[in-house]
Design an enzyme around this catalytic site. Structure first.
Site, PDB file in Angstrom:
ATOM      1  CG  ASP A 356      22.232  74.141  43.723  1.00 40.61           C
ATOM      2  OD1 ASP A 356      21.430  75.009  43.350  1.00 40.61           O
ATOM      3  OD2 ASP A 356      22.154  73.532  44.800  1.00 40.61           O
ATOM      4  CD  GLU A 483      14.179  78.948  46.281  1.00 39.06           C
ATOM      5  OE1 GLU A 483      14.201  78.562  47.462  1.00 39.06           O
ATOM      6  OE2 GLU A 483      14.337  78.197  45.300  1.00 39.06           O
ATOM      7  CE  LYS A 595      16.111  79.760  50.871  1.00 42.54           C
ATOM      8  NZ  LYS A 595      15.417  78.775  50.033  1.00 42.54           N
ATOM      9  CD  GLN A 596      19.802  81.730  46.757  1.00 40.72           C
ATOM     10  OE1 GLN A 596      19.154  80.849  47.267  1.00 40.72           O
ATOM     11  NE2 GLN A 596      20.709  81.484  45.823  1.00 40.72           N
TER      12      GLN A 596
END
Lengths: 768, 768
Positions: A356, A483, A595-596
């Site tokens: 991040d 993930e 998930k993303q």
């Protein structure tokens, strides 16, 4: 999945206000009222002691403990992880009146109010305490961490007896006997304490890592009579007890001036003499002085980094809170530390920093505080040694950056994440590229950047593989940012970013060989970089496999993804979330739910490479498959939705961004603030509604505005000036603060911006 | 990878002989000299105590302890595992002469010889002990576990003074204070001891699982004078001390008759009264009696199950050792237990049973001991409850059988194995099919088999998925038997065996509906099996995706396997093995190297479905990619190489099979015998060189013979008779022991075999 806002705090443009105390929100408020100055951070816990649920937290950046966790003995599987420890409670206070000890959890308390002022960082808490015997005492607690001198903190307690004359006993001190919530024990041993009159000092050491924290303070009382003073020395605590005479309606203050210092390694003697200097430094400190310094410091921040929103007081407060917390957490004070997922606000995620940092925090700082951005990259440079050791552990050449770390070592003991995720490494390359692109800091490249790039490329070359016919190069057994697809081949994000890393590194090599032939020759010699190795990288870069469906224009998230069984994510029962807690572990990983968004992610990071049609096709394919179980996911969607002029969708994905913690949307703000999501909230406005992009030749803007707003403005630091962008539904107004000329690509056309505001009409398509 | 034989034991057709003791082989010999009778097992440790490296091991089938291991808290990830415990040392002995305690590790020992007789199971050890004072004592230790009465064991110690008259002190007892090697502690608490004259008894209880083992014994001495006796009661031990007068050259014996019983659950009172009966049983036991019973028992085994090899004394001894150990481990004594990977011979693999049971052990017993085969399936029936609970843990309907277990619960805490491997479940279905095919035991199907099949199908239906277009059904996120491809989609083995399971279950349903309509209706009602559910299974079965390359005829091990980077397994340095210890964990999983052959495996299990061309293509493709890191892999290759008339290759893969433990090929026989590999060694000869297949209408044979041999013979139990197959390089001779008529498909032609030996010439192509 529906999210609900807890509207617990009051709306205010510059303050966070809690009016009345609800113990249910006790730990959320502790997180929200966190203060930090990069060097240290302290949660908003009640320093006088509290029997209700709370997480005692005062943290120092980079101070951690280790824990062993079974690795099953496999090579490359981490068995020792690091976690941020709560250190000395330097605000330690106990107050006793009429035989009753102050405790908001059990005493009769009224008129509770707590305020965090984002113009100064001052946290103020006031309430009225009525004892069982009927005595009423008005109390005000104030605390500040100095933004100018980062080892300094001040605390001020003001007490006023409303209906009596009499003694109050105040114990004030420094306490290492603080229990770490997850470890369920104090992780410190005390190496010495001192109490001389009103001066206290204590030295603590972590048990396994042997790091030191020194804390000292002066405690002054302003009252009519000089209080009776006695010192208390405990095993891990030093304090003084003051018996203070209160005269009815006359305020008495106890001020504590604190000097804290950390010692990560090296000679303890030189550290102690440094601490001795701190003593002198502390003598000149005053509460008012620190307050004035802070006001001045924050004024400068807001001048360069403020975002205003008219017509939406909640988001106005929310985005300022985000910016405030980002600067509290990190602002370029010193190289050598990183930003934990929760900053310095709680124990969750062990205080570890993730990728991040480069993908979300770095952009924030690149446009708001270049020194902080540089320091973030310097952290990676300073931990290159650990990244090389990690690569060796994983049977790779070069450097493999950790997915989670405090000291630079890999701290993730889930091998499937730690060994299969290459994005921490490619994110460092991306960060170097981004920094260099905006700052044109060639010296940084020569001194630090190139070495990192070379070692990352070496790892990428070694970790990847060619198909047997050598026609395609790619990565096998990897986990992308998504993930929920655990161990796949040719993850498109991984391959795309590896290709980018090779390509950028090779282009920098070429450029530097031209621009700085001698230095570059020396560097290649020193780093043992040969033409042959570069040729190999070139071959890998050129043959990098990017799974892509020509017919639909959709990148396949990984080889085989399109053939996975489909899950209708909208029909997953709400009580199944978070899935990690309710689904069988393996079940999460065997369908097309994500998930993303991996593909959308690289399309955002390297946006200019993709036309709108391709972006739209991919957005529309992946968006319905994404469950946003990463708090970072909605921002990516919001930003790209803005770009695709899906204005309502953009606002929908934005609506939780700025107030994720203030409104406790994820029900876990009690564990600490979502610091890196906070950075994404900023991107949401500046990249999303503002349409900022910087990967083309000039920086570009395409502002739109949510129809819920009246107007908004933001500022971005760029080439030693600050660009002010003011937007309403009809027009955009651009100017520079210092009057330097900046060329901006606005809605696809070049605009020269200077001191004089320049107004441009918003094209119809961009009107939210 | 080269393997080396330790030729430590002497060659002998019926005995395992150790001539002289080398402490380096101490633990290997302990494993090799293991005795068992299904109920209990005891390693060949020195019962008089030994200070050298050893693994104290006396085990009871199904007696285990639990340990907690971190699961990270994910659903379906096992955090409590079971492991077989070493229990009471019922051979416990200490011998003292002239102030010196006997210890082969430190005393002056000569003429050491140890022999395990495979015609009786008798273990004899003799040596000469010369004390520092010069006294010479000849000692013989004998031990036997009764094959007839499985709670009974006997021990006999014979001592002869060669050059003195005098006293020797012998302590003999029962000892629960035995340290478990991995746990590094004794796992027992003692619930009571008793010593009455020459009778001892002790009751132990495992700490966590609360299981009980009761042990009692009588100790008799045959000597001139009655020895002085005193009893010794320790915390977890009970013993007597005998001071025995030795007269020069006169042998004295101490005989211990032991009764052991286990209590897994239920009322402890009824167990203790059962133990009391054991006391009476023991009174009639004698060493000679047990020996004669055993000789008789083994004679019957060898009559029906012997394999002879002429011209190869090493493999002759080796294969008899395999058969001997198989029958020691399991022979149908009682339902409710399974076969651990190491049998009852050591702690490795925690004493857990794997799917090896159905794939390797079951065929052995089906052709040698049908009751044992049935009991193995009954274990799965008796643990169906646990398999259903496991399925629920994994968010599946039906039954998910554990990959490793003692009690029926999943014991593997590596989620990637425990959650992703479906082959334990399909192997149960395969086992039922195999059993039913050979025995035509419809009652078993109705009472037990159908229920298991239904629940396995339910799991398979729920765990799999259709592609979005519903054209293909398959399994996502699975690990096939080849554990080097961790988490893949549409593993060909998994899909093939799932298809087989659906298909067999549906065909059984159809058949039983016709043959036993009423019972079947009742069964469907009871198990809630509807036409609708069967239709769903049919759809899955018909659309099962089997990745297959039409052009080459090669099954793709899983989707995408053909595109993996290639590793030349012959060029992996020998010091890299075993790879789990030397390679980074993730590195093992991202190339086309395989640990054991998935595709060849199902081609062996359901052999008749594949023509020779297809088999050859797949064999030749996968063989060079396989590193055989599973000890079961070479057997599969050897058997199929024989079928493909690659006779030399077949022998090359066979050569370590029968003597894996005797020659310690894998360097880890010290941890226990490779019991399930031992079963594969039998298959190697009978399925490989003998060419036995049973999945067609008749059983079929295609014997070939390694040119290293002169002749060989084997026996297979089939339909209440035993078929004797004798082979030399030129001819095959078939007969049945009891004279029952059996139709055999020999080299593709039907032969009616009876009592009268029938000779058939070996076709040229089948000559090794």
């Amino acid at each position: 999945m529906a999210k609900f806002a807890d509207k617990y705090f009051l709306a205010d443009a510059w303050k966070i206000i809690e009016d009345g105390f609800d113990p249910e929100y006790g730990e959320v408020a502790e997180s929200v009222f966190s203060q930090a100055n990069e060097y240290m951070g302290v949660r908003g816990y009640f320093e006088e002691g509290y029997t209700g649920a709370h997480m005692q937290g005062s943290y120092f950046n980079g101070i951690y403990e280790e824990k062993k966790q079974g690795s099953q003995g496999y090579k490359g599987v981490v068995d020792t992880t690091e976690f941020m420890v709560n250190a000395v409670d330097f605000l330690y206070t106990r107050i006793n009146l009429d035989g009753e000890t102050l405790d908001i959890g059990t005493c009769n308390i009224s008129s509770f109010k707590r305020t965090l002022d984002m113009k100064s960082g001052l946290l103020t808490r006031s309430f009225l305490w009525e004892t069982k015997s009927g005595r009423k005492l008005e109390l005000v607690f104030e605390r500040l961490l100095s933004m100018k001198k980062n080892k300094i903190a001040v605390q001020r307690i003001t007490a006023k007896a409303l209906n009596f004359d009499g003694d109050v006993t105040v114990v004030s001190g420094l306490d290492f006997d603080t229990v770490h919530q997850s470890a369920k024990e104090s992780l410190w041993k005390c190496r010495g304490q001192k109490a001389e009159d009103s001066r206290l000092a204590i030295l603590g050491e972590t048990v396994r890592t042997g790091q030191h924290v020194y804390s000292s303070c002066y405690i002054d009382t302003e009252s009519g009579e000089k209080p009776a003073v006695s010192s208390i020395i405990g095993e891990k605590r030093v304090a003084i007890e003051l018996v203070i005479r209160l005269d009815r309606k006359k305020a008495v203050t106890v001020t504590k001036k604190i000097y804290n210092a950390v010692h990560k390694n090296g000679s303890i003697e030189s550290f102690l003499s440094l601490c001795d200097n701190g003593r002198k430094e502390l003598e000149d400190v005053s509460f008012e002085g620190v307050l004035q310094d802070n006001i001045c410091w924050w004024k400068n921040v807001w001048r360069k980094a403020d975002i205003t929103i008219e017509g939406d007081e909640w988001n106005q407060q929310g985005i300022r809170f985000c910016i405030f917390q980002m600067f509290q957490t990190y602002h370029g004070a010193a190289a050598g530390t990183n930003i934990g997922a929760k900053g310095l606000t709680g124990e969750a995620y062990n205080g570890n920093a993730f990728w991040d940092t480069e993908t979300y925090c770095l952009p924030f700082f690149l446009f708001n505080d270049v020194q902080a951005a540089k320091n973030l990259l310097m952290f990676r440079y300073l931990t290159l040694k650990e990244a090389k050791e990690r690569a060796a552990d994983l049977d790779c050449r070069g450097a493999f950056y950790p997915v989670a770390t405090i000291s630079g070592k890999e701290c993730c003991n889930l091998w499937q994440h730690a060994s299969l995720q290459l994005q921490a490494s490619t994110a460092v390359a991306y960060g170097i590229w981004f920094y260099e692109k905006l700052t044109q800091d060639i010296e940084f490249l020569m001194e630090y950047g190139m070495e990192m790039l070379i070692e990352i490329c070496r790892m990428l070359a070694d970790r990847g593989g060619f198909t047997e016919d050598r026609k395609k190069f790619g990565y096998y057994g990897v986990m992308g940012p998504d993930e929920f697809q655990m161990m796949v081949n040719n993850n498109c994000y991984t391959n795309y970013m590896a290709k980018f890393t090779f390509s950028y590194t090779l282009s920098v090599c070429r450029r530097l060989k031209e621009e700085k032939p001698k230095e570059m020759e020396a560097l290649c010699l020193k780093r043992n970089l040969t033409e042959e190795e570069c040729r190999e990288w070139k071959e890998m870069e050129e043959n990098m496999f990017l799974p892509f469906d020509e017919k639909t224009g959709i990148y396949e998230q990984h080889e085989g993804y399109f053939k996975l069984p489909h899950v209708d994510v909208d029909h997953i029962p709400v009580e199944d979330f978070p899935l990690y807690n309710h689904w069988s572990y393996d079940r999460i990983y065997r369908n097309d739910m994500i998930k993303q968004p991996d593909v959308l992610m690289f399309m955002l990071l390297l946006n200019s490479a993709f036309g709108e049609d391709i972006l739209r096709a991919n957005y529309e394919f992946y968006e319905p498959r994404c469950i946003h179980e990463s708090s970072l996911s909605p921002s990516v969607h919001s930003i790209l939705a803005s770009q695709l002029k899906k204005h309502e969708e953009a606002y929908r994905f934005f609506q939780f961004a700025t107030r994720m913690d203030l409104d406790n949307y994820n029900r876990n703000s009690s564990e600490g603030l979502h610091t890196t999501s906070i950075a994404a909230a900023w991107m949401n406005i500046v990249y999303g509604f503002g349409g900022l992009r910087s990967d083309g030749e000039n920086i570009s803007l395409c502002p739109s505005m949510p129809k819920q707003w009246r107007s908004y403005s933001f500022r971005i630091g760029y080439r030693e000036d600050v660009l002010l962008v003011e937007v309403d539904g009809e027009k955009v107004c651009l100017s520079t603060l210092e009057g330097k000329a900046i060329d901006i690509d606005l809605y696809g056309e070049l605009v020269a911006v200077g001191k004089e505001p320049k107004e441009i009409t918003v094209p119809a398509a961009w009107r939210g």
